[in-house]
Design an enzyme around this catalytic site. Structure first.
Site, PDB file in Angstrom:
ATOM      1  N   PRO A 130       5.314  -1.017  -8.929  1.00 39.86           N
ATOM      2  CA  PRO A 130       4.536  -1.505 -10.077  1.00 39.86           C
ATOM      3  C   PRO A 130       3.303  -2.288  -9.626  1.00 39.86           C
ATOM      4  CG  PRO A 130       6.871  -2.049 -10.319  1.00 39.86           C
ATOM      5  CD  PRO A 130       6.677  -1.556  -8.916  1.00 39.86           C
ATOM      6  N   GLU A 131       2.158  -1.954 -10.216  1.00 41.46           N
ATOM      7  CA  GLU A 131       0.940  -2.713  -9.976  1.00 41.46           C
ATOM      8  C   GLU A 131       0.524  -3.361 -11.300  1.00 41.46           C
ATOM      9  OE1 GLU A 131      -2.182  -0.871  -7.739  1.00 41.46           O
ATOM     10  OE2 GLU A 131      -0.832   0.244  -6.456  1.00 41.46           O
ATOM     11  N   HIS A 191      22.639  -2.239 -11.472  1.00 43.21           N
ATOM     12  CA  HIS A 191      21.417  -2.908 -11.009  1.00 43.21           C
ATOM     13  C   HIS A 191      20.792  -3.787 -12.079  1.00 43.21           C
ATOM     14  CE1 HIS A 191      21.810  -0.419  -7.508  1.00 43.21           C
ATOM     15  NE2 HIS A 191      21.739   0.668  -8.239  1.00 43.21           N
ATOM     16  N   ARG A 243      16.308  -2.371  -5.885  1.00 47.43           N
ATOM     17  CA  ARG A 243      16.021  -2.817  -4.510  1.00 47.43           C
ATOM     18  C   ARG A 243      15.945  -4.332  -4.387  1.00 47.43           C
ATOM     19  NH1 ARG A 243      11.376   0.952  -2.146  1.00 47.43           N
ATOM     20  NH2 ARG A 243      11.901  -0.240  -0.280  1.00 47.43           N
ATOM     21  N   ARG A 270     -16.923 -11.026   6.392  1.00 51.35           N
ATOM     22  CA  ARG A 270     -15.558 -10.524   6.609  1.00 51.35           C
ATOM     23  C   ARG A 270     -15.594  -9.137   7.246  1.00 51.35           C
ATOM     24  NH1 ARG A 270     -11.977 -13.090   2.813  1.00 51.35           N
ATOM     25  NH2 ARG A 270     -10.343 -11.825   3.735  1.00 51.35           N
TER      26      ARG A 270
END
Ligand SMILES: [Zn+2]
Length: 271
Positions: free
Chosen positions: A2-3, A91, A110, A152
């Site tokens: 998931p983002e 779960h 997980r 950077r």
């Protein structure tokens, strides 16, 4: 994984079912998530009322009259609204029960997700206080990225995926935004000009918004017992497409390892 769009889709799907509801009970079946779930969660939350469900980066913020609960879906987590008599699966680690007979249920096979107490001022929580700007809310994001990138040497893709630089951008949407902006993922962040950062910020907003809209078409899934959120319904142009033709030039999409992550790009369209 998931983002930001999946967190936002989840937020929009869940919020109408929990706002203004009183919290009646909290059941933690497995406290051993990425960090331990606080043992006094039931005491802190029960009796409180939900004010709103917010979001910061990939974190969801259940704002209640007792304080804020911080939720993160980790690698495999999902949140669903189910009936209070619905039996938990193996779960299903945390349930929050509401007046009206529904439960908010966290499933996380997980166990990289998180359920943490954010108190009265969650913005100061260690997980949230160093987060960079929200990509969909900072309308000067191009300038912000340009400024933060001066000097950077880090690859621009890793720079974009650094949550201190900008919140909530992971591998998939970083890859897609760089393709849309025509920027090579391994180019040094500090060697990209301000106008290209403006393009990148616009591309990022566009891919994130498109993904959120695509997720929005499956919001009904959040109230279905076996429903799963509709992750990644958008058509990805480079991510996961190594060897396939570029939608821009027809050449083959390539795969590159940056850090420990797979990066997909078109060598002709991105430089
Ligand atoms: Zn191309």
């Amino acid at each position: 994984v998931p983002e930001l769009p999946e967190a936002e889709t989840t937020r929009r799907g869940i919020e109408p079912h929990v706002t203004d509801r009183r919290i009646t009970r909290v059941k933690v079946r497995q406290p051993d998530l990425r960090w331990p779930v606080p043992t006094d969660l039931a005491k802190r939350l029960a009796g409180g009322r939900v004010v709103s469900l917010g979001r910061r980066g990939k974190y969801l913020l259940l704002n209640t009259t007792r304080g804020t609960l911080i939720l993160h879906l980790g690698m495999s987590g999902s949140l669903r609204i189910v009936d209070e008599d619905s039996l938990p699966g193996p779960h299903d680690h945390v349930d929050i029960g509401f007046s009206g007979g529904k439960l908010l249920r966290l499933r996380d096979p997980r166990r990289f997700g998180a359920v943490l107490w954010g108190g009265d001022d969650p913005a100061t929580h260690p997980l949230l206080r160093d987060l960079g700007p929200e990509p969909l809310e900072d309308h000067r994001l191009g300038a912000t990225l340009w400024q933060a990138s001066r000097g950077r040497q880090v690859a621009v893709k890793n720079f974009l995926m650094n949550s201190r630089v900008v919140a909530g951008v992971g591998n998939i949407y970083a890859s897609e935004a760089l393709f849309a902006a025509g920027i090579h993922p391994s180019r040094a962040a500090g060697r990209i000009g301000e106008s290209r950062y403006d393009l990148l910020a616009e591309a990022l907003r566009s891919v994130l918004s498109e993904a959120i809209e695509a997720g929005g078409t499956t919001l009904r899934d959040f109230v279905r017992e076996d429903g799963r959120p509709g992750y990644f319904r958008i058509s990805l142009k480079v991510y996961g497409r190594a060897g396939e033709p570029c939608t821009g030039c027809g050449g083959a999409i390539r795969l590159l390892r940056l850090g420990q992550r797979s990066s997909f790009y078109c060598p002709a369209c991105q430089h």
